[in-house]
Each structure stands twice: as C-alpha cells, then as structure tokens.
Design a protein around this motif. Structure first.
Motif, PDB file in Angstrom:
ATOM      1  N   PHE B  37       0.857  -1.172   0.000  1.00  0.00           N
ATOM      2  CA  PHE B  37       0.000   0.000   0.000  1.00  0.00           C
ATOM      3  C   PHE B  37       0.897   1.225   0.000  1.00  0.00           C
ATOM      4  O   PHE B  37       2.088   1.134   0.294  1.00  0.00           O
ATOM      5  CB  PHE B  37      -0.887   0.033   1.257  1.00  0.00           C
ATOM      6  CG  PHE B  37      -1.857  -1.104   1.344  1.00  0.00           C
ATOM      7  CD1 PHE B  37      -1.473  -2.336   1.856  1.00  0.00           C
ATOM      8  CD2 PHE B  37      -3.172  -0.953   0.913  1.00  0.00           C
ATOM      9  CE1 PHE B  37      -2.368  -3.399   1.944  1.00  0.00           C
ATOM     10  CE2 PHE B  37      -4.076  -2.002   0.990  1.00  0.00           C
ATOM     11  CZ  PHE B  37      -3.670  -3.229   1.505  1.00  0.00           C
ATOM     12  N   GLN B  39       0.897   5.762   0.776  1.00  0.00           N
ATOM     13  CA  GLN B  39       0.200   6.924   1.327  1.00  0.00           C
ATOM     14  C   GLN B  39       1.001   8.166   0.963  1.00  0.00           C
ATOM     15  O   GLN B  39       2.102   8.369   1.477  1.00  0.00           O
ATOM     16  CB  GLN B  39       0.055   6.782   2.841  1.00  0.00           C
ATOM     17  CG  GLN B  39      -0.789   7.837   3.488  1.00  0.00           C
ATOM     18  CD  GLN B  39      -1.112   7.480   4.939  1.00  0.00           C
ATOM     19  OE1 GLN B  39      -0.285   6.905   5.648  1.00  0.00           O
ATOM     20  NE2 GLN B  39      -2.311   7.817   5.383  1.00  0.00           N
ATOM     21  N   LYS B  43      -2.150  12.488   2.685  1.00  0.00           N
ATOM     22  CA  LYS B  43      -3.298  11.883   1.992  1.00  0.00           C
ATOM     23  C   LYS B  43      -3.688  10.551   2.605  1.00  0.00           C
ATOM     24  O   LYS B  43      -3.117  10.120   3.608  1.00  0.00           O
ATOM     25  CB  LYS B  43      -2.941  11.692   0.508  1.00  0.00           C
ATOM     26  CG  LYS B  43      -2.536  12.966  -0.201  1.00  0.00           C
ATOM     27  CD  LYS B  43      -3.662  13.992  -0.230  1.00  0.00           C
ATOM     28  CE  LYS B  43      -3.267  15.224  -1.030  1.00  0.00           C
ATOM     29  NZ  LYS B  43      -4.335  16.265  -1.037  1.00  0.00           N
ATOM     30  N   GLY B  44      -4.667   9.909   1.993  1.00  0.00           N
ATOM     31  CA  GLY B  44      -5.174   8.646   2.495  1.00  0.00           C
ATOM     32  C   GLY B  44      -4.407   7.443   1.971  1.00  0.00           C
ATOM     33  O   GLY B  44      -3.386   7.560   1.297  1.00  0.00           O
ATOM     34  N   LEU B  45      -4.941   6.270   2.288  1.00  0.00           N
ATOM     35  CA  LEU B  45      -4.302   5.018   1.930  1.00  0.00           C
ATOM     36  C   LEU B  45      -4.716   4.576   0.534  1.00  0.00           C
ATOM     37  O   LEU B  45      -5.889   4.692   0.154  1.00  0.00           O
ATOM     38  CB  LEU B  45      -4.676   3.945   2.948  1.00  0.00           C
ATOM     39  CG  LEU B  45      -4.196   4.201   4.378  1.00  0.00           C
ATOM     40  CD1 LEU B  45      -4.931   3.299   5.356  1.00  0.00           C
ATOM     41  CD2 LEU B  45      -2.696   3.977   4.464  1.00  0.00           C
ATOM     42  N   TRP B  47      -4.179   1.161  -2.121  1.00  0.00           N
ATOM     43  CA  TRP B  47      -3.648  -0.163  -2.413  1.00  0.00           C
ATOM     44  C   TRP B  47      -2.831  -0.101  -3.710  1.00  0.00           C
ATOM     45  O   TRP B  47      -3.228   0.564  -4.680  1.00  0.00           O
ATOM     46  CB  TRP B  47      -4.796  -1.155  -2.561  1.00  0.00           C
ATOM     47  CG  TRP B  47      -4.379  -2.487  -3.099  1.00  0.00           C
ATOM     48  CD1 TRP B  47      -3.770  -3.496  -2.412  1.00  0.00           C
ATOM     49  CD2 TRP B  47      -4.519  -2.949  -4.447  1.00  0.00           C
ATOM     50  NE1 TRP B  47      -3.524  -4.559  -3.251  1.00  0.00           N
ATOM     51  CE2 TRP B  47      -3.983  -4.253  -4.493  1.00  0.00           C
ATOM     52  CE3 TRP B  47      -5.049  -2.399  -5.606  1.00  0.00           C
ATOM     53  CZ2 TRP B  47      -3.961  -5.007  -5.665  1.00  0.00           C
ATOM     54  CZ3 TRP B  47      -5.034  -3.142  -6.783  1.00  0.00           C
ATOM     55  CH2 TRP B  47      -4.484  -4.433  -6.796  1.00  0.00           C
TER      56      TRP B  47
END
Lengths: 108, 116
Positions: B37, B39, B43-45, B47
C-alpha cells in the motif's frame, strides 16, 4: 471500482464522549468492511473487520455496525490514545481494495 | 511476533527506478498473501499491489500497472516491489502488509520521493 466515502472529514470530540464515524460504499459490499486507525508517523492498525468483528487486542469501546452500503464505527468513550485518523476499507469486490478518505478525530 | 521491515526507499528523479524490499519474520512467509500500500504526504491510503503465497497470482492498481512489478522469495522470506518509470505522483510512504484482504499486519513503511 467501489468508491468509499467517509464522513465527517473531521470530528471534534471531548475525552470521555462518544464518537460516531460513518462510511458509505458506492455499491453493496455486504459485510466485507474493515476499519483501521492511524496515528501520525505510524502504520495503520486494524480495528474491525467483517463490519463488526473486533480485531485481536482491540478494546471493547470500539464497535462496528452496518451492512450493504452504510457502516458506522463507534467509539463509546474516547480515550486520549484514540485521537487519530480512521479509515474504512472494502474487500468485497477487488482488485482494487479501496479505502475511504478518512475521518480525523481531534480533541475538542 | 510478526515483523515486516521495508527498505529501499529514497529520492529518485522522475523516470527513474527503485526496488523496495520487505523482510518478513515471525510467521510462515510462504503461506501468506502479501500486499503493498502507499500513502502520499497528507493523503489517504491506496492499495498498490497483491501477490499470492506461491507468487503465481499478482494484481496491480491501474495507477502502477505496467510500471511496477511485485515478486517474492519464499526461501528468504522477502517481498520485492520493482518500481520503474517513476512519476512525481508516486511520492509516498510505501507499506508492506501481510494478508489477503483484511490487513492484520503492516510494516512501518519506507518513503519514496520522486522529484527533480
């Protein structure tokens, strides 16, 4: 691709209060929904999977609910260590695994 | 105790390459699917990629397909992410993670910065 939407973006809560975080999926994900907690500079930590099953070692004050497209993570009585960003993630239909944009729980 | 330790991050110019490694311990590595993953800063995660325990099945996010290659060495309990044709938008902390779809264990991450 399933789009996950979290609300609110920021939640201001006092210690000891209850926090309710929402997550919505663009289509049904059944109960294939997980919640993670992330603190600054740290990796995410699994809290809940299967929409309502607490992961190993997670305190009972964390509870998840919902199915289909609407989900909730509730923290019953916020502790100081609970101030963090929370992400929902669907795993019903992938690739790709998809996350919501996160809800930051901050001190009121 | 499950441990995942990423390495190989750093600063690279656009168009360049990097190879990330993840050293796994505390579990039977070959029995577990693995994921990466990332990031981006603030910011967000997101995949990135998946590999089965045998290494025979791999998935990639559209954003990295054709540029990133995931592989594993079960004899040495290691996971590798070869990243080519890097772009500024690939700048992120990259996390190695164990498990198929619900991620119980994460590494601490390695920072990849793509900049001229």
């Amino acid at each position: 691709e399933i789009v996950m939407t979290q609300s609110p973006a920021t939640l201001s809560v006092s210690p000891g209060a209850r926090a309710t975080l929402s997550c919505r999926a663009s289509q049904s994900v059944n109960s294939n929904l997980a919640w993670y907690q992330q603190k600054p500079g740290q990796a995410p930590r699994l809290l809940v999977y299967g929409a309502s099953l607490r992961a190993s070692g997670i305190p009972a004050r964390f509870s998840g609910s919902g199915s289909g497209t609407e989900f909730t993570l509730t923290i019953s009585s916020l502790q100081s260590e609970d101030f963090a960003v929370y992400y929902c993630q669907q795993y019903n239909d992938w690739p790709p695994l998809t996350f919501g944009g996160g809800t930051k729980v901050e001190l009121k | 105790e499950v441990e995942l330790v990423e390495s190989g991050g750093g600063l690279v110019q656009p168009g360049g390459s990097l190879r990330l490694s993840c050293a796994a311990s505390g579990f039977t590595f070959s029995s577990y699917e693995m994921n990466w993953f990332r990031q981006a800063p603030g910011k967000g995660l997101e995949w990135v990629s998946y590999i089965s325990g045998s290494g025979n099945t791999k998935y990639y996010a559209d954003s990295v397909k054709g540029r990133f290659t995931l592989s594993r060495d079960n004899a040495n309990n290691s996971l590798y992410l070869q990243m080519n044709s890097l772009r500024v938008e690939d700048t992120a902390v990259y996390y190695c993670a164990r498990d198929y779809d619900v991620i119980h264990f994460w590494g601490q991450g390695t920072l990849v910065a793509v900049s001229s």
